[in-house]
Design a protein around this motif. Structure first.
Motif, short mmCIF file in Angstrom:
data_model
loop_
_atom_site.label_atom_id
_atom_site.label_comp_id
_atom_site.label_asym_id
_atom_site.label_seq_id
_atom_site.Cartn_x
_atom_site.Cartn_y
_atom_site.Cartn_z
N THR A 20 -3.41 10.71 3.82
CA THR A 20 -2.17 9.02 4.87
C THR A 20 -1.92 8.93 5.61
O THR A 20 -1.94 8.29 6.35
CB THR A 20 -1.15 9.26 4.05
N GLU A 34 -12.13 12.85 -1.08
CA GLU A 34 -11.43 12.43 -2.87
C GLU A 34 -12.14 11.63 -3.39
O GLU A 34 -13.54 10.82 -2.70
CB GLU A 34 -10.56 11.26 -2.67
N ASP A 85 -3.56 11.40 -10.25
CA ASP A 85 -3.35 10.33 -9.55
C ASP A 85 -1.97 9.60 -8.57
O ASP A 85 -2.54 9.03 -7.83
CB ASP A 85 -2.40 9.17 -11.02
N ALA A 88 -4.49 10.86 -5.55
CA ALA A 88 -5.83 9.68 -5.24
C ALA A 88 -5.73 8.21 -4.59
O ALA A 88 -4.18 7.79 -4.15
CB ALA A 88 -5.93 8.86 -6.89
N GLU A 89 -6.26 8.16 -3.08
CA GLU A 89 -6.45 6.69 -2.88
C GLU A 89 -6.86 5.52 -2.98
O GLU A 89 -7.31 4.35 -2.71
CB GLU A 89 -6.34 7.99 -1.25
N THR A 90 -7.31 5.99 -3.65
CA THR A 90 -8.52 4.85 -5.03
C THR A 90 -8.20 4.51 -5.96
O THR A 90 -6.68 5.46 -6.70
CB THR A 90 -10.41 5.39 -4.67
N GLU A 91 -8.66 3.91 -6.20
CA GLU A 91 -7.97 3.03 -7.53
C GLU A 91 -8.02 4.24 -9.27
O GLU A 91 -6.89 4.65 -9.55
CB GLU A 91 -8.30 1.49 -8.34
N ASN A 92 -9.54 4.49 -9.20
CA ASN A 92 -9.87 5.09 -10.28
C ASN A 92 -9.79 6.70 -9.64
O ASN A 92 -10.94 6.85 -9.42
CB ASN A 92 -10.77 4.55 -11.53
N THR A 93 -9.31 7.82 -10.16
CA THR A 93 -9.58 9.10 -9.30
C THR A 93 -10.69 9.28 -10.10
O THR A 93 -10.30 9.28 -11.28
CB THR A 93 -8.49 9.74 -9.47
N LYS A 154 -11.55 5.67 4.59
CA LYS A 154 -12.07 4.82 4.58
C LYS A 154 -13.55 4.78 5.31
O LYS A 154 -14.32 4.79 4.94
CB LYS A 154 -11.59 3.54 5.04
N ARG A 157 -15.41 7.37 3.00
CA ARG A 157 -15.66 6.71 1.70
C ARG A 157 -17.07 5.95 2.03
O ARG A 157 -17.82 5.95 1.79
CB ARG A 157 -15.09 5.69 1.50
#
Length: 258
Positions: A20, A34, A85, A88-93, A154, A157
């Motif tokens: 972060t 991730e 969890d 995670a920086e994404t909604e569904n790890t 970001k 990804r």
């Protein structure tokens, strides 16, 4: 392999901070990947994994990649779903994370190759998309000057792993670097939304070429435009005055390789 189950574990807090905080990444010279795709892309890159974290469920699902990763990672740990969890920086790890060492940035321009230079690009999604396109098209590397962090989650990804494979040169002074590279035979082309600039489709790009893409709002700085060999433009027939930076980059790189 040791299993970490506490969300307050010191290593977990350290990894979360790296994920972060750009300041932490710069200080520690490390960044976080991730997801299965990005994490396992390290196996075919020039980056060295320092810490590998994975849930037991993910280790079973990605058994071959898991076995390959623990052979090269400095440290490897199982983590609980709750810890995954938190990281995670994404909604569904997917329950897969990798901390990698940032290289020393010693990449250099190589003669008879073609590069894209990014001047003050601030949207990590644009930066990642341009680097992804650059790798796909066969561009030999990217120069980043005063841009957002290339290790921003970001950007990573959006690049779909291309940042791990495409050589990236981090410039401290793009004007100075341009002048130095011109002495070695490189030609620099600054993309501008200006009808008076040369139509990019008319340019015969030499073997040692660099196409420059500017900031999303302000374009290429005046100093960089002045240092470039030539100003080029992508002629548009519609009413839009300019293109998104990543789209402009894709078209410009395609024309440079044509």
């Amino acid at each position: 392999m040791e299993k970490i189950t506490s969300r307050n574990n010191d290593l977990i807090k350290y990894v979360k901070k790296l994920s972060t905080s750009r300041k932490a990444r710069n200080l520690e010279k490390k960044f976080v990947l991730e997801g299965a795709r990005l994490s396992f892309d390290v196996l075919n890159s020039f980056y060295q994994p320092d810490v590998f974290l994975i849930t037991e469920k993910a280790a079973e699902k990605y058994k071959k990649q898991f076995e390959d990763m623990i052979k090269i990672a400095g440290n490897a740990y199982f983590i609980s779903e709750e810890v995954a969890d938190k990281l995670a920086e994404t909604e569904n790890t997917q329950g897969v994370f990798c901390v990698c060492n940032i290289p020393d940035g010693s990449n250099q321009l190589v003669s008879d190759k073609k590069y894209v230079a990014l001047d003050n690009l601030q949207d990590p999604s644009n930066l990642g998309a341009i680097i992804r396109t650059a790798e796909a098209l066969g561009i030999n590397g990217a120069i980043c000057y005063n841009c957002c962090d290339i290790y921003n989650p970001k950007a990573l990804r959006a690049s779909m792993g291309s940042i791990l494979r495409l050589p990236v040169i981090l410039s401290d002074n793009l004007v100075s670097d341009i002048e130095c590279a011109k002495e070695s035979g490189f030609s620099f082309y600054a993309t501008v939304p200006d009808k008076n600039a040369e139509d990019i489709t008319k340019i015969e790009f030499p073997a040692s070429s660099v196409i420059i893409i500017g900031n999303e709002g302000n374009g290429i700085s005046e100093e960089v435009k002045a240092a470039a060999n030539q100003l080029v433009t992508i002629n548009m027939l519609g009413r839009a005055e300019s293109l998104n930076a990543s789209m402009a980059g894709a078209i410009a790189m395609w024309e440079m390789l044509r």
